[in-house]
Design a protein around this motif. Sequence first.
Motif, mmCIF file in Angstrom:
data_model
loop_
_atom_site.group_PDB
_atom_site.id
_atom_site.type_symbol
_atom_site.label_atom_id
_atom_site.label_comp_id
_atom_site.label_asym_id
_atom_site.label_seq_id
_atom_site.Cartn_x
_atom_site.Cartn_y
_atom_site.Cartn_z
ATOM 1 N N GLY A 301 25.875 73.251 74.159
ATOM 2 C CA GLY A 301 26.994 73.047 73.250
ATOM 3 C C GLY A 301 28.355 73.112 73.901
ATOM 4 O O GLY A 301 28.489 73.084 75.137
ATOM 5 N N ASP A 302 29.392 73.226 73.055
ATOM 6 C CA ASP A 302 30.768 73.226 73.542
ATOM 7 C C ASP A 302 31.059 74.406 74.467
ATOM 8 O O ASP A 302 31.775 74.265 75.458
ATOM 9 C CB ASP A 302 31.745 73.257 72.365
ATOM 10 C CG ASP A 302 31.783 71.939 71.609
ATOM 11 O OD1 ASP A 302 31.327 70.924 72.167
ATOM 12 O OD2 ASP A 302 32.266 71.922 70.461
ATOM 13 N N THR A 303 30.520 75.595 74.134
ATOM 14 C CA THR A 303 30.774 76.754 74.978
ATOM 15 C C THR A 303 30.157 76.569 76.356
ATOM 16 O O THR A 303 30.748 76.939 77.376
ATOM 17 C CB THR A 303 30.225 78.034 74.310
ATOM 18 O OG1 THR A 303 30.878 78.221 73.056
ATOM 19 C CG2 THR A 303 30.472 79.255 75.178
ATOM 20 N N GLY A 304 28.967 75.978 76.400
ATOM 21 C CA GLY A 304 28.353 75.671 77.683
ATOM 22 C C GLY A 304 29.202 74.705 78.489
ATOM 23 O O GLY A 304 29.367 74.863 79.709
ATOM 24 N N THR A 305 29.771 73.716 77.822
ATOM 25 C CA THR A 305 30.652 72.765 78.502
ATOM 26 C C THR A 305 31.888 73.459 79.055
ATOM 27 O O THR A 305 32.348 73.162 80.163
ATOM 28 C CB THR A 305 31.061 71.646 77.531
ATOM 29 O OG1 THR A 305 29.896 70.967 77.079
ATOM 30 C CG2 THR A 305 31.994 70.648 78.199
ATOM 31 N N ALA A 309 33.311 73.586 83.034
ATOM 32 C CA ALA A 309 34.672 73.285 83.482
ATOM 33 C C ALA A 309 35.304 74.475 84.196
ATOM 34 O O ALA A 309 36.020 74.312 85.190
ATOM 35 C CB ALA A 309 35.528 72.869 82.286
ATOM 36 N N THR A 310 35.034 75.690 83.706
ATOM 37 C CA THR A 310 35.585 76.889 84.325
ATOM 38 C C THR A 310 34.956 77.119 85.694
ATOM 39 O O THR A 310 35.653 77.435 86.670
ATOM 40 C CB THR A 310 35.354 78.107 83.413
ATOM 41 O OG1 THR A 310 36.005 77.873 82.159
ATOM 42 C CG2 THR A 310 35.915 79.377 84.026
ATOM 43 N N SER A 311 33.639 76.961 85.800
ATOM 44 C CA SER A 311 32.945 77.152 87.074
ATOM 45 C C SER A 311 33.434 76.162 88.126
ATOM 46 O O SER A 311 33.572 76.509 89.314
ATOM 47 C CB SER A 311 31.433 76.998 86.874
ATOM 48 O OG SER A 311 30.926 77.977 85.990
ATOM 49 N N ILE A 348 29.372 62.612 76.336
ATOM 50 C CA ILE A 348 29.781 63.126 77.648
ATOM 51 C C ILE A 348 31.139 63.777 77.462
ATOM 52 O O ILE A 348 32.153 63.087 77.287
ATOM 53 C CB ILE A 348 29.858 62.004 78.698
ATOM 54 C CG1 ILE A 348 28.515 61.267 78.782
ATOM 55 C CG2 ILE A 348 30.215 62.588 80.064
ATOM 56 C CD1 ILE A 348 28.526 60.076 79.722
ATOM 57 N N GLU A 349 31.161 65.096 77.424
ATOM 58 C CA GLU A 349 32.388 65.840 77.179
ATOM 59 C C GLU A 349 33.152 66.077 78.486
ATOM 60 O O GLU A 349 32.677 65.745 79.571
ATOM 61 C CB GLU A 349 32.068 67.165 76.478
ATOM 62 C CG GLU A 349 31.278 67.021 75.188
ATOM 63 C CD GLU A 349 32.051 66.324 74.084
ATOM 64 O OE1 GLU A 349 33.260 66.083 74.249
ATOM 65 O OE2 GLU A 349 31.448 66.024 73.036
ATOM 66 N N TYR A 350 34.315 66.694 78.362
ATOM 67 C CA TYR A 350 35.204 66.804 79.517
ATOM 68 C C TYR A 350 34.562 67.548 80.680
ATOM 69 O O TYR A 350 34.728 67.177 81.846
ATOM 70 C CB TYR A 350 36.524 67.461 79.102
ATOM 71 C CG TYR A 350 36.511 68.969 79.015
ATOM 72 C CD1 TYR A 350 37.170 69.751 79.961
ATOM 73 C CD2 TYR A 350 35.839 69.627 77.980
ATOM 74 C CE1 TYR A 350 37.162 71.137 79.870
ATOM 75 C CE2 TYR A 350 35.836 70.996 77.875
ATOM 76 C CZ TYR A 350 36.496 71.757 78.830
ATOM 77 O OH TYR A 350 36.493 73.121 78.753
ATOM 78 N N GLN A 352 31.317 67.790 81.463
ATOM 79 C CA GLN A 352 30.308 66.960 82.106
ATOM 80 C C GLN A 352 30.942 65.849 82.951
ATOM 81 O O GLN A 352 30.453 65.523 84.031
ATOM 82 C CB GLN A 352 29.386 66.351 81.059
ATOM 83 C CG GLN A 352 28.356 67.315 80.510
ATOM 84 C CD GLN A 352 28.682 67.777 79.107
ATOM 85 O OE1 GLN A 352 29.309 67.059 78.330
ATOM 86 N NE2 GLN A 352 28.253 68.974 78.753
ATOM 87 N N LYS A 353 32.032 65.291 82.452
ATOM 88 C CA LYS A 353 32.749 64.280 83.243
ATOM 89 C C LYS A 353 33.223 64.876 84.564
ATOM 90 O O LYS A 353 33.120 64.249 85.624
ATOM 91 C CB LYS A 353 33.955 63.755 82.453
ATOM 92 C CG LYS A 353 33.619 62.938 81.230
ATOM 93 C CD LYS A 353 34.899 62.537 80.497
ATOM 94 C CE LYS A 353 34.611 61.815 79.198
ATOM 95 N NZ LYS A 353 35.867 61.507 78.457
ATOM 96 N N GLU A 354 33.735 66.092 84.483
ATOM 97 C CA GLU A 354 34.249 66.750 85.692
ATOM 98 C C GLU A 354 33.119 67.069 86.672
ATOM 99 O O GLU A 354 33.255 66.871 87.875
ATOM 100 C CB GLU A 354 35.005 68.013 85.302
ATOM 101 C CG GLU A 354 36.278 67.726 84.525
ATOM 102 C CD GLU A 354 36.947 68.970 83.967
ATOM 103 O OE1 GLU A 354 38.037 68.843 83.373
ATOM 104 O OE2 GLU A 354 36.385 70.077 84.113
ATOM 105 N N ALA A 355 31.996 67.563 86.145
ATOM 106 C CA ALA A 355 30.865 67.890 87.013
ATOM 107 C C ALA A 355 30.330 66.641 87.703
ATOM 108 O O ALA A 355 29.990 66.676 88.898
ATOM 109 C CB ALA A 355 29.764 68.564 86.202
ATOM 110 N N GLU A 356 30.278 65.547 86.963
ATOM 111 C CA GLU A 356 29.796 64.302 87.554
ATOM 112 C C GLU A 356 30.750 63.806 88.638
ATOM 113 O O GLU A 356 30.323 63.294 89.677
ATOM 114 C CB GLU A 356 29.626 63.239 86.472
ATOM 115 C CG GLU A 356 28.984 61.965 86.974
ATOM 116 C CD GLU A 356 28.513 61.056 85.858
ATOM 117 O OE1 GLU A 356 27.962 59.988 86.173
ATOM 118 O OE2 GLU A 356 28.678 61.415 84.675
#
Length: 495
Positions: A301-305, A309-311, A348-350, A352-356
């Motif tokens: 979910g959103d918290t996981g996303t 982003a924080t990691s 694809i949230e922010y 996931q975009k960053e991780a990719e």
Amino acid sequence: MGKPTGFMEYQRQSYHERHPSERTKDWEDYTKPMSEEELKKQGARCMDCGVPTCHHGMEIDGATTGCPVYHLIPEWNDLVYRGQWKEALKKEHEMNNFPEFTGMACPAPCEGACVLGINEPPVAIRTVERSIIEKGFQEGWVVPEPPEKRTGKKVAVVGSGPAGLAAAAQLNKAGHSVTVYERHDRIGGLLTYGIPEMKLPYDVVKRRVDILEKEGIEFVTNTEVGKDITAEELEDNFDATILCGGATVHRNIPAEGRDLKGIHYAMDFLHANTKSLLDSNHEDGNYISAADKNVIVIGGGDTGTDCLATSLRHGCKSLTQFDIYNKKGTARDESNNPWPQWPVIHRIEYGQKEAEAVFGKDPRAYAVMTTKFVGDENGHVKEVHTIDVETVFDKNGRKIRNKIPGSEKVWPADLVLLAIGFAGPEQDLINQLGVETEERSTVKADYDHYATSVEGVFAAGDMRRGQSLIVWAINEGRGAARECDRYLMGTTNLP
């Protein structure tokens, strides 16, 4: 509303985003504003649909569709299209005390119910909503409006998240003297410490709190009601109390090795990160760092996303997000998920975009269940063991996870973050007050009435309904304020 042919002339465009390679190097807002001309076109796409469904929130099969605060969406879209921004701001504030919070952090169930969304990309409602309030602040239109007179009644609000702030704002408008208690050092609840800085900057929360304070609301931080202040003291010092303490009991994973070091609840990770960032720009080191670590985020979910982003901003070595469900399709299943239900589709949230962008692939692993954690000789997690699952439903609608033999896998892990939600509210204050609870431990208070089993005590937000959306919290905070005002005065003018 809007331009009758706007939805045929203009394509959907939501707020711009900074490039991931740039934004993952800092903690600034990851979005960029759109021009007024672009926003007018987005407002123009709001067609004269006859029976708009975007502005009326409801739950269908457990998912929210439409706007729970009954935002006057077609009206302010039309006003933006016509360039009447100040009037749009007035319309926006009529039903929502904090459009900046919903405009930045709400998943926009209004867009899921947009009539245009039946066969076209829906109107970019959240983008327009956020842009209106930001222009309002930039132009100096958002100013303190204290009540002309006071009623002499005093109300305590426990918790300063969106429900508590909404309740306080409405009660203050009615002329009551409101005191908001927050156990942490900053006002905002999960708005401040549950949503990362790049998604909802603290300055955005603080500027609104400053206005509420100038309107006469008293904020008391570092004070936990039930410990620092007893329930008896509330009863002695206030004419009414509204409980808005949230649902903060974490869901856990009862798997072997759960007590190993390096396994943390997502909210502990996010809270410590934001506090250290705001206190010292991370120089105090009082946070859980993901730097140079193999990070596993459990929860899709959103918290996981937000944990992703924080990691990434910490500089993690690798990053994987477990989702218990199968990967969804890119279009809604009309047979099982018809409009106006919230579209259950692959997003694809922010984060996931960053991780990719950083690691070259989407970080998610689907239909995965954690079976155990394995540690090293120092008692620190080093591996997560999983098995693939198929989710089915029994005749009573209960979920059953069927394990798939031969799909076992071992994942290297130095940091594991549990982002699987909350089980309900903490019970200490509830027990002190003696209010009745529901079977799932939430405070018993009927929706739209909000009165608990104890006279003069009301409940709203996640503490009453369980874990939910910011927009539902605002809806309930406003509703609880209305019923509290009715209790205090015998009648009410609050919406």
